[in-house]
Each structure stands twice: as C-alpha cells, then as structure tokens.
Design a protein around this motif. Structure first.
Motif, PDB file in Angstrom:
ATOM      1  N   ILE A   1      33.399  56.014  35.888  1.00  0.00           N
ATOM      2  CA  ILE A   1      34.130  56.543  37.052  1.00  0.00           C
ATOM      3  C   ILE A   1      33.776  55.738  38.300  1.00  0.00           C
ATOM      4  CG2 ILE A   1      34.416  58.560  38.559  1.00  0.00           C
ATOM      5  CD1 ILE A   1      34.112  60.341  36.156  1.00  0.00           C
ATOM      6  N   LYS A   2      32.466  55.494  38.457  1.00  0.00           N
ATOM      7  CA  LYS A   2      32.027  54.732  39.650  1.00  0.00           C
ATOM      8  C   LYS A   2      32.711  53.358  39.713  1.00  0.00           C
ATOM      9  CE  LYS A   2      28.904  51.925  39.319  1.00  0.00           C
ATOM     10  NZ  LYS A   2      27.831  51.194  38.771  1.00  0.00           N
ATOM     11  N   ASP A   3      32.754  52.666  38.571  1.00  0.00           N
ATOM     12  CA  ASP A   3      33.343  51.318  38.578  1.00  0.00           C
ATOM     13  C   ASP A   3      34.833  51.361  38.942  1.00  0.00           C
ATOM     14  OD1 ASP A   3      30.896  50.404  37.956  1.00  0.00           O
ATOM     15  OD2 ASP A   3      31.312  49.873  35.879  1.00  0.00           O
ATOM     16  N   GLU A   4      35.536  52.397  38.472  1.00  0.00           N
ATOM     17  CA  GLU A   4      36.977  52.479  38.803  1.00  0.00           C
ATOM     18  C   GLU A   4      37.182  52.862  40.273  1.00  0.00           C
ATOM     19  OE1 GLU A   4      38.507  50.832  37.146  1.00  0.00           O
ATOM     20  OE2 GLU A   4      38.885  51.397  35.085  1.00  0.00           O
ATOM     21  N   LEU A   5      36.318  53.754  40.774  1.00  0.00           N
ATOM     22  CA  LEU A   5      36.464  54.144  42.188  1.00  0.00           C
ATOM     23  C   LEU A   5      36.252  52.935  43.093  1.00  0.00           C
ATOM     24  CD1 LEU A   5      34.513  57.547  42.281  1.00  0.00           C
ATOM     25  CD2 LEU A   5      36.976  57.194  42.203  1.00  0.00           C
ATOM     26  N   LEU A   6      35.200  52.163  42.776  1.00  0.00           N
ATOM     27  CA  LEU A   6      34.930  50.991  43.614  1.00  0.00           C
ATOM     28  C   LEU A   6      36.046  49.950  43.490  1.00  0.00           C
ATOM     29  CD1 LEU A   6      31.072  50.706  43.161  1.00  0.00           C
ATOM     30  CD2 LEU A   6      32.321  51.334  45.221  1.00  0.00           C
ATOM     31  N   THR A   7      36.647  49.870  42.309  1.00  0.00           N
ATOM     32  CA  THR A   7      37.775  48.943  42.123  1.00  0.00           C
ATOM     33  C   THR A   7      38.923  49.321  43.054  1.00  0.00           C
ATOM     34  OG1 THR A   7      37.199  48.662  39.814  1.00  0.00           O
ATOM     35  CG2 THR A   7      39.461  48.100  40.415  1.00  0.00           C
ATOM     36  N   MET A   8      39.250  50.627  43.071  1.00  0.00           N
ATOM     37  CA  MET A   8      40.361  51.076  43.927  1.00  0.00           C
ATOM     38  C   MET A   8      40.035  50.797  45.389  1.00  0.00           C
ATOM     39  SD  MET A   8      42.455  52.262  41.848  1.00  0.00           S
ATOM     40  CE  MET A   8      41.815  51.450  40.438  1.00  0.00           C
ATOM     41  N   LEU A   9      38.772  51.090  45.770  1.00  0.00           N
ATOM     42  CA  LEU A   9      38.386  50.884  47.172  1.00  0.00           C
ATOM     43  C   LEU A   9      38.519  49.416  47.555  1.00  0.00           C
ATOM     44  CD1 LEU A   9      35.188  53.007  47.875  1.00  0.00           C
ATOM     45  CD2 LEU A   9      37.520  53.448  48.542  1.00  0.00           C
ATOM     46  N   MET A  10      38.001  48.549  46.665  1.00  0.00           N
ATOM     47  CA  MET A  10      37.988  47.135  47.019  1.00  0.00           C
ATOM     48  C   MET A  10      39.388  46.528  46.961  1.00  0.00           C
ATOM     49  SD  MET A  10      36.070  43.993  45.250  1.00  0.00           S
ATOM     50  CE  MET A  10      37.466  43.587  44.233  1.00  0.00           C
ATOM     51  N   ALA A  11      40.057  46.722  45.790  1.00  0.00           N
ATOM     52  CA  ALA A  11      41.388  46.100  45.625  1.00  0.00           C
ATOM     53  C   ALA A  11      42.383  46.734  46.583  1.00  0.00           C
ATOM     54  CB  ALA A  11      41.863  46.269  44.187  1.00  0.00           C
ATOM     55  N   GLY A  12      42.133  47.997  46.965  1.00  0.00           N
ATOM     56  CA  GLY A  12      43.142  48.754  47.688  1.00  0.00           C
ATOM     57  C   GLY A  12      43.106  48.623  49.194  1.00  0.00           C
TER      58      GLY A  12
END
Ligand code: HEM
Length: 450
Positions: free
Chosen positions: A252-263
């Motif tokens: 979950i953490k890795d996906e949340l950070l992905t959204m934050l960074m890419a988004g």
C-alpha cells in the motif's frame, strides 16, 4: 535492415554522449533524428542498445503488441529511487495488470469530478498569497497546488500537522534531486554513495526513509480508525486479491507514494508551462479570456472542462514540451520486426514523445505554440501521446487535464499574470522529467476580484 548505428565510439566519446543525453536530452535526440531520421539507436557500444522510434506506425505496433513481446525488465530503475519495489511503475505482467485495475477508478468519471471543489479551493487559497508587483517563482506555486490536490485525493487529508509534515517531506525529497545538476545523481551509480546526512545522496536517502515511515504511520492510523473515506488509501485498505487476501502495508505504501510522486510533479510543470505560453502569446491569452467570459458562472466545473479553446491550450502545452519526453522503456522479450528492423530480446524500444510531437509532417511549424491545431484536426493516439500509450498509458491523464483546466480557469478569472523576463525559455531536466526552470518568475499585474 540493419539498425542505423553511426560510427563506433571510443569509451570517452560514449561517456560524453551519455552526459549529453542526461543534461541536454532534447537537443541530443534532435541531433540524432536529423542525422538518422525516424529510427536510431543510442548506447551504441552496449549489448542492450536503446532503439528510438517516433513514427506513428512504429508507435502503434509497440503500443498494441502482444503483452509477452515487451516488458519493463527493470528498465524503470531510476524511478525506483523514489518509490518502493511494489510500485505500479516497476511492476510487470499480471501483478501490473491487477494493480492498474485497482488504481484507475479514482482518477476517472464521477470519482474524479468529485475532486473539483477541492481543486478550486486549494487553487484559490494558494493564489490568494500572491501580491501585486511582487515577482515569484511560478513553478513553486503550481507545485504547491498540485501537491495539495494529490495529498487530498490520496490520503483524504487537507489540513493539520500530519498533512503539513507529509507535504513538506514530499517536496523536500523531490526537490533534492530536481535541479539539472542534482538530477545526475539519479543516473550514475558511482555517485550514489551515502557519506552521511551532509552528502547529497545521503541526505536524499534519509529524507526518503522518513517519508516512507510517515506513510506507513498514516496507513496504521487509517487502519486503527477503520475509516470509510473516499480516498485512495481507504480504497487500497479494502482491496482484496482473487484469493481474498488484503494488500500488505508495504505494498500500500509503495502505491500511495507512486500516486503522490507521479501525480503532482508532472501536473505542476504542465501548469507552469501553460501560464508561460498564455502570457507569451497575446492572441492566445485574449481568446482564452474571451472564452472564459462566456461562462455564466466561473465556478461551474463541468462547463469549464468542456471549453474547447482551454482544452486546446492544455493539449498544445503538453505537445510542445511534453513533461515526460519518452514513454517508459519497453524491453524486447521476444524477437519483433518494426519498420523493417529486427529487434532482439534485450534491446530496449524507446518511444520518443518529444520527437513525435515535433514532426513537421504531423504538426506544421512544430516549434510554434498554436492551440488552434487541436481545433482543426484530431490526432491519433500514436501521433499525440503526452501520456504514453498501450498497457502502461498514464492512469492519471484524465485527472491531470481536469486539474489543469480548473486551475487555469481559476487563476485567469482572478489575476492578470506576466512573465518577469521576456526571454524564450527552454525546458530543463528536473529528475526524470523536463520542466520549466525553477527560477522562471511571474508577477501579478492586476487582481480582478478579491
Ligand atoms: C501532465 C501530467 C502528466 C503527464 C504528462 C504524465 C505522463 C505519463 C507518462 C508519459 C507515463 C508513461 C506511459 C507509458 O510508458 O506508456 C505515465 C505513467 C504513469 N502516470 Fe502519469 N502523467 C501525468 C500525470 C499523472 C497523474 C496526475 C497521476 C496520478 C495518479 C499519474 C500516474 C501515473 C502512473 C501510476 C503511471 C504508471 C502507469 C503504469 O506503469 O501502468 N500521472 N505518466
């Protein structure tokens, strides 16, 4: 056909070329394009060369190829410096497909439109800090807006101590590798040495660790509170795989950070470019203002997103200087022939978004900013591809355009902004993207309403 190779390079020449690709990627690929045309290779001395494509037919073949022909094969490693190994950006095969299916819905349709009020409120708050005749770096403001928006969508947070901490850390981590010079650390292993918190890489690693810990703490809090909110964190907590198992906290953490960074990095740059072009070309500014004036109500989000000229300005902004210059590398897994060239396993197919967007035969006068081209004709997904394509197409494309339109309409209906300098500005490297320089400044000349 044999791939256009160019003369064999000495190790020193190869190194100089690599540096050029990192520090000045747009002119480096334009030089290769003018020398070799539609298809060329870089990394000439390597067993795993990069083959660049910018012909729509080739791009269609790559984006629509069977799923077993191309994979990421670890080629997105640079992004792995920011996110963990379970990130969508790094996954391949079935896991990639499953995670995409899970993460797409919040960025589309009614779920996406429900963020309209949040985007409007955040934009109004941030721009209310601007003062007349006081120049400020515009990308910093657009980044503040896009980071606040994505934090709201991902964590459901929009104020408080935890929110402020996450916001500042996220900015810190990305800013520490954001200048053209500091970006170099991302590409050379020999520079990635942890010599303590005073060394650039050491400082980056510590900040990143802190951000990962804070995200895990946020997940723990959400679990304890058993929240039933409408944000992406809640969605991931409720998700189950085919065997009924939940995602681990690390996943979950890795996906949340992905959204934050890419988004938010990408959208922040796109917004700053749009404001640059709107000021640079008076006819664009006037047409846009006239179109916005036709709206009976400035805060009608649905009407704003349907405005044709505003849409064309956003599209042209992403055409002329695509924020991500190449789609993710596609590593060949099974032999494939593209445009008469045989690609073997291990070779890396690179779709150049920038070169495709600058083809004279598709976009006459490609160096000119002309939103009208998007009103005069439709481009295929292999001619216009700021969000990549195929199975890895950006999951945030609709959200990014929605946000761009609402932010621009909010700013333009409240302020007259001007660039401080009238020199022509070129994109610079910012980590893995190309962005307007951080010191590009604008100034408020007039405030239309309080
Ligand atoms: C103007 C803004 C944006 C631009 C220009 C952009 C561009 C791109 C590009 C070019 C790719 C690679 C696609 C490919 O290789 O075919 C990508 C992937 C991705 N983008 Fe965006 N993006 C933007 C905004 C966003 C937003 C708002 C999100 C928020 C969720 C997001 C999340 C992602 C993710 C998760 C991927 C990886 C998809 C995958 O591997 O399946 N992006 N983006």
């Amino acid at each position: 056909m044999t791939l256009p190779n160019g003369p064999a390079l000495s190790p020193l020449q190869q190194r100089i070329r690599t540096w050029k690709f990192i520090l000045s990627p747009l002119s480096a690929i334009e030089e290769r394009y003018s020398e070799y045309g539609d298809v060329f290779r870089t990394n000439t001395n390597s067993l795993f060369p990069f083959i660049y494509f910018c012909n729509p037919k080739a791009i269609q073949q790559i984006f629509t190829a069977d799923p077993d022909i191309f994979g990421l094969g670890g080629s997105n490693g640079v992004l792995g410096h920011f996110v963990g190994e379970n990130s969508l950006l790094l996954l391949d095969g079935d896991r990639h497909r499953q995670q995409r299916k899970l993460l797409m819905p919040p960025f589309h349709g009614d779920r996406m439109r429900s963020y309209g009020d949040l985007i409007y409120k955040i934009t109004s708050d941030v721009i209310s800090q601007w003062e007349i005749d006081k120049p400020f770096p515009i990308r910093k403001s657009t980044q503040e807006i896009s980071l606040k928006v994505i934090l709201g969508a991902v964590f459901g947070l929009n104020q408080g101590e935890r929110y402020e901490k996450l916001r500042l850390l996220m900015s810190d981590v990305l800013d520490s590798m954001s200048s053209p010079l500091s970006s170099i650390f991302l590409f050379f292993r020999f520079l990635q040495k942890d010599w303590g918190s005073w060394s650039p890489w050491g400082r980056f690693l510590r900040k990143k660790q802190e951000l990962h810990e804070l995200t895990l703490a946020e997940i723990a809090t959400a679990k304890k509170e058993g929240n039933h909110r409408d944000d992406i964190l809640s969605l991931l907590l409720e998700a189950r795989d085919e065997t009924g198992n939940p995602m681990s906290d690390e996943e979950i953490k890795d996906e949340l950070l992905t959204m934050l960074m890419a988004g938010h990095e990408t959208t922040a740059s796109a917004l700053a470019w749009a404001l640059y072009w709107i000021d640079k070309i008076p006819s664009v500014r006037e047409k846009l203002r006239a179109e916005l004036a036709t709206l009976p109500n400035n805060s009608d989000k649905v009407a704003i997103t349907k405005l044709p000229y505003l849409n064309a300005v956003c599209q042209e902004t992403l055409r002329i200087y695509p924020i991500v210059t190449n789609a993710f590398p596609r590593v060949v897994q099974k032999p494939i022939e593209i445009m008469g060239y045989q690609l073997e396993p291990g070779m890396v197919a690179i779709v150049s978004i920038y070169l495709t967007h600058h083809r004279e035969d598709i976009y006459p006068e490609p160096k000119q900013f002309k939103p009208e081209r998007f009103l005069e004709r439709q481009f295929s997904p292999y001619e216009y591809l700021p969000f990549g394509g195929g199975s890895r197409r950006c999951i945030g494309s609709a959200f990014a355009l929605f946000e761009m339109k609402l932010v621009l309409a909010t700013i333009l209906s409240q302020y007259e902004l001007k660039l401080v300098s009238n020199r022509l500005i070129k994109p610079v490297r910012r980590g893995v993207t190309m962005a307007p320089p951080g010191n590009m400044r604008m100034v408020v000349k007039q405030k239309f309403r309080e």
